[in-house]
Design a protein around this motif. Structure first.
Motif: not given
Length: 122
Positions: A15-17, A45-46, A82-83, A87-89
């Motif tokens: 659900s978070a992803q 990545m940047l 946000e980090c 990670i999910f993205v």
């Protein structure tokens, strides 16, 4: 020593992803409008590493060795979340199942720590 986590308990980050990818889709609309394309892996990545660097400075501020404007705890909550979003993205772009990856990684780390703890018991 017994493990603190039951490795048979499923870890579910789905659900978070899903929510992270909904938000990412909104960014992609704007990227298409403003840039004519969505961000590449390098650009993603940047963005992620920039936010990780910000967390480093916020940790220094939290410890009193870096001066910032605003509420450190609120900014830390925001940047840590946000980090996690990044990670999910990134994992989605790389076709990595984070629920499975997290569970198997934690099981592996847990097993290694349990072995070391047993081997070093006094």
């Amino acid at each position: 020593m017994a493990s603190t986590a039951d490795s048979t308990s499923p870890v579910n980050l789905d659900s978070a992803q899903d929510r992270a990818l909904e938000v990412r889709a909104l960014y992609e609309i704007l990227e298409q409008r403003f840039n004519g394309k969505v961000w590449s892996m390098h650009e993603l990545m940047l963005g992620f590493t920039n936010d990780v660097g910000t967390i480093g400075r916020l940790i220094l501020a939290h410890d009193g060795t870096w001066d910032i404007d605003g509420d450190v705890d609120d900014q830390l909550k925001h940047k840590l979340a946000e980090c996690l979003w990044w990670i999910f993205v990134l994992s989605d772009r790389l076709d990595i199942d984070m629920t499975q990856a997290f569970a198997s990684t934690m099981d592996s780390i847990d097993a290694g720590l349990q072995t070391t703890i047993s081997a070093t018991a006094v």
